[in-house]
Write a protein that holds these residues in place. Structure first.
Motif, PDB file in Angstrom:
ATOM      1  N   GLU A  28       0.831  -1.211   0.000  1.00 36.91           N
ATOM      2  CA  GLU A  28       0.000   0.000   0.000  1.00 36.91           C
ATOM      3  C   GLU A  28       0.867   1.264   0.000  1.00 36.91           C
ATOM      4  OE1 GLU A  28      -2.180   0.859   3.514  1.00 36.91           O
ATOM      5  OE2 GLU A  28      -3.781   1.887   2.423  1.00 36.91           O
ATOM      6  N   ARG A  31       2.503   1.800  -3.356  1.00 29.27           N
ATOM      7  CA  ARG A  31       1.589   2.379  -4.336  1.00 29.27           C
ATOM      8  C   ARG A  31       1.465   3.894  -4.126  1.00 29.27           C
ATOM      9  NH1 ARG A  31      -2.939  -1.013  -7.193  1.00 29.27           N
ATOM     10  NH2 ARG A  31      -2.977   0.454  -8.920  1.00 29.27           N
ATOM     11  N   ARG A  32       1.372   4.301  -2.855  1.00 27.97           N
ATOM     12  CA  ARG A  32       1.310   5.728  -2.540  1.00 27.97           C
ATOM     13  C   ARG A  32       2.592   6.443  -2.949  1.00 27.97           C
ATOM     14  NH1 ARG A  32      -0.952   6.503   3.602  1.00 27.97           N
ATOM     15  NH2 ARG A  32      -3.086   5.839   3.255  1.00 27.97           N
ATOM     16  N   ALA A  35       2.568   7.063  -6.574  1.00 23.63           N
ATOM     17  CA  ALA A  35       1.626   8.137  -6.880  1.00 23.63           C
ATOM     18  C   ALA A  35       2.223   9.492  -6.513  1.00 23.63           C
ATOM     19  CB  ALA A  35       0.308   7.905  -6.140  1.00 23.63           C
ATOM     20  N   ALA A  36       2.860   9.556  -5.333  1.00 20.89           N
ATOM     21  CA  ALA A  36       3.453  10.821  -4.901  1.00 20.89           C
ATOM     22  C   ALA A  36       4.567  11.251  -5.867  1.00 20.89           C
ATOM     23  CB  ALA A  36       3.996  10.692  -3.481  1.00 20.89           C
ATOM     24  N   VAL A  38       4.820  10.473  -9.076  1.00 20.01           N
ATOM     25  CA  VAL A  38       4.204  10.923 -10.331  1.00 20.01           C
ATOM     26  C   VAL A  38       3.659  12.346 -10.161  1.00 20.01           C
ATOM     27  CG1 VAL A  38       2.260  10.560 -11.895  1.00 20.01           C
ATOM     28  CG2 VAL A  38       3.680   8.621 -11.200  1.00 20.01           C
ATOM     29  N   LEU A  39       3.017  12.601  -9.020  1.00 20.64           N
ATOM     30  CA  LEU A  39       2.445  13.932  -8.794  1.00 20.64           C
ATOM     31  C   LEU A  39       3.542  14.997  -8.749  1.00 20.64           C
ATOM     32  CD1 LEU A  39      -0.200  12.884  -6.127  1.00 20.64           C
ATOM     33  CD2 LEU A  39      -0.733  13.944  -8.336  1.00 20.64           C
TER      34      LEU A  39
END
Lengths: 76, 533
Positions: A28, A31-32, A35-36, A38-39
């Motif tokens: 988990e 995955r975060r 995402a962080a 990519v952002l």
């Protein structure tokens, strides 16, 4: 315009860096983290069109059936 | 269960029609809710009488739409109810977003001074409806008919024939124009068989209004929690209302049983987990809801207009339901009044669709995005959502992605057929179609000077030519008003009756102003030129 020409001086090191970033993380958290990342990078690029081109390339890579890429040619 | 409010009961009065008299009305409004009453009052302020039919005999049960946005407050100020809203309501402008138990970020919806109205006022919907009933009655122009249910709708070329059922019997009412303000389950819409389609969200929310009997450390702000320790994995929203009532929204998830979740045995532990076991409270109102985003393809169908929830529905995040409906009424009232008085051609009414459909789409877009953020549909969506919330603590760019509801802002009618596009260069100020900005003047506020008729707003004395038949409001060419309107000496704005900008000129001349005025009324500028000649 998305630039996909090779640009990294030490690509092996960058690959290892990305993999190491996930060290010790639960699936988990991992995955975060992605995402962080990519952002942060999307904001750094600051161009929605480039992001869309990157997404298109990434999706194409993920969806391509293994063993059927153009480089391998067509079996006789 | 409510302890702070008792619903009034309005008397049923036997209508003339049951004794073979009356039988027709220029305007009939179906639904004496927030939107229907607002429309009736606005029409009355323009001198237009209406008949309002409602199947019930009271105002809303439960607090329902509680957040009134600045633009709605400005509309009610124009209608004469602004001060009452300010006096009774809870004024707020700051929102805080928490992720887990940590603050993710804080926003301020109105960081500048010099506005008569605040960013938001929280007030139980029933108070406003009660004041609207009083105000409508005082005008002597609104025929409020309680316990009157519309049972048939027969649209015709020159009006609508309605069947109405009352405790004393049924009658037929011929309306020249009909406004369906009868909510999401609109009887009129169903009678016409109009498709009302859109996206359903697979989630359930619990609304609990509670009266706190113990001091709590919550300020007068909107607080939103993603995944708080007291309600793990879901979101919670907290708002303060008058009378010591707090609104708490708990996200429950799609699997929750709506009947079960309404029981106090289920609700009380959730609230206790949030507030701590030492806080004493009473339950005032409890409701479990799901929602969808959808709209009618068109809001005008000949002589019938759909206004508010009968025309469009959004999720509650962003307070865009009630506020959107109020803006619909604000948009329709002056147009319908002008057509009924003969000031404008009937084609002016087509602009209701041209202006309010894009407004509804904007509300649906924002509320859909907020809902997708609050209820991630996939693991990847949740990872991105959580990453945004984690980054928001440190990074401004991520704060702008946090979406707990983009709070209602008025729609600027950018492509309106009633607007005259700018021909000069402008750096700021409200563009044609946008709502007017308020500003402090020596003797009050700018918006209070505008009223509900077209106005020529001039900056500086001896400047723009006057427009025949249009009131002129002159304000200084220097100061806050001039800054907000990007104006200098000689600048003129032509303002619509709903206080949106119709046109603006740095160097106005009489011809341009006359053409802009014609366009405002839905006339072709060429037609106006012929009239002038």
């Amino acid at each position: 315009m998305l630039d996909t020409a090779p640009k990294l001086a030490d690509p092996d090191a960058v690959f290892v860096t990305l993999v190491r970033a996930h060290h010790d993380l639960s699936p988990e958290e991992s995955r975060r983290l992605d995402a962080a990342l990519v952002l942060l990078l999307a904001n750094h690029i600051g161009d929605g069109a480039v992001l869309e081109q990157a997404i298109e390339q990434a999706r194409r890579a993920v969806r391509a059936p293994t063993g059927a890429t153009e480089d391998q040619g067509t079996p006789p | 269960m409510p302890t702070t409010y008792t619903n009034p009961r309005f008397p049923f009065r036997r209508p003339l029609e049951l004794d073979g008299k009356g039988g027709s009305a220029r305007v009939v409004i179906v639904g004496a809710g927030l939107v229907g009453l607002t429309l009736a009052l606005d029409l009355a302020r323009h001198g237009i009488a209406s008949v309002v039919l409602d199947d019930d005999d009271t105002v809303s049960f439960g607090s329902r739409a509680i957040c009134f946005a600045k633009r709605s407050l400005e509309i009610y100020d124009r209608l004469g109810l602004g001060q009452k809203l300010l006096d009774k309501g809870i004024t707020w402008k700051v929102g805080k977003v928490f992720f887990g138990s940590a603050l993710a970020y804080t926003f301020d919806l109105l960081p500048e001074d010099g506005h008569r109205m605040p960013a938001f006022v929280n007030l139980q919907q029933y108070y406003l409806e009660e004041w609207l009933v009083e105000a409508c009655t005082e005008t002597g122009l609104v025929d409020l008919r309680w316990k009157s249910r519309v049972v048939s709708v027969d649209p015709r070329a020159d009006g609508v024939r309605l069947g109405v059922e009352t405790p004393d019997g049924s009658y037929v009412l011929e309306a020249e124009w009909l406004a369906a303000c009868d909510g999401a389950r609109s009887t009129v819409r169903e009678a016409l068989g109009l498709p009302f389609v859109g996206q359903v969200f697979r989630d359930r929310f619990l609304i609990a209004d509670v009266v706190l009997k113990t001091e709590v450390p919550f300020p007068t702000e909107r607080w939103f929690w993603f995944d708080p320790p007291f309600h793990p994995g879901q979101s919670v929203l907290l708002h303060k209302q008058p009378d010591g009532v707090w609104r708490i929204d708990f996200q429950l998830g799609w699997e929750a049983d709506p009947e079960e979740e309404k029981r106090p045995e289920r609700v009380v532990p959730r609230i206790r987990a949030m507030l701590g076991k030492d806080v004493a409270f009473d339950l005032e109102w409890v409701s479990v809801y799901t929602f969808r985003c959808r709209r009618l393809e068109r809001f005008r169908h000949g002589r019938i207009f759909f206004v508010g929830d009968s025309a469009h529905q959004v999720s509650p995040f962003g307070a865009r339901g009630g506020n959107g409906g109020i803006q619909d009424a604000d948009n329709l009232a002056w147009k319908l009044a002008a057509v009924l008085k003969g000031t404008a051609p009937e084609t002016l009414l087509d602009s209701y669709d041209a202006e309010r459909i894009p407004a509804a789409d904007e509300n649906i877009l924002h509320s859909t995005r907020a809902t997708d953020f609050i209820t991630p549909k996939t693991e990847a969506a949740r990872a991105y959502r959580d990453a945004v919330l984690l980054l928001a603590r440190e990074h401004a760019f991520a704060r702008r992605m946090v979406n707990s509801g983009r709070l209602s802002l008025p729609h600027a009618y950018a492509a309106s057929p009633l607007s005259t596009p700018d021909e000069e260069a402008w750096a700021g100020g409200p563009a044609p179609g946008a709502p007017c900005l308020d500003a402090p003047l020596a003797d009050g506020f700018l918006l209070n000077r505008l009223g509900n008729e077209p106005v020529l707003l001039r900056f500086g004395e001896n400047a723009s030519p006057a427009v025949p038949g249009v009131r002129t409001v002159t304000v200084p060419a220097e100061g806050i008003a001039a800054e907000r309107y990007a104006a200098s000496a000689g600048t003129a704005y032509l303002i619509r009756p709903d206080q949106h900008v119709a046109a603006r000129f740095r160097t106005p001349n009489a011809d341009h102003l006359a053409a802009a005025l014609a366009r405002l009324w839905g006339r072709e500028p060429a037609e106006a030129a012929r009239e002038a000649a």
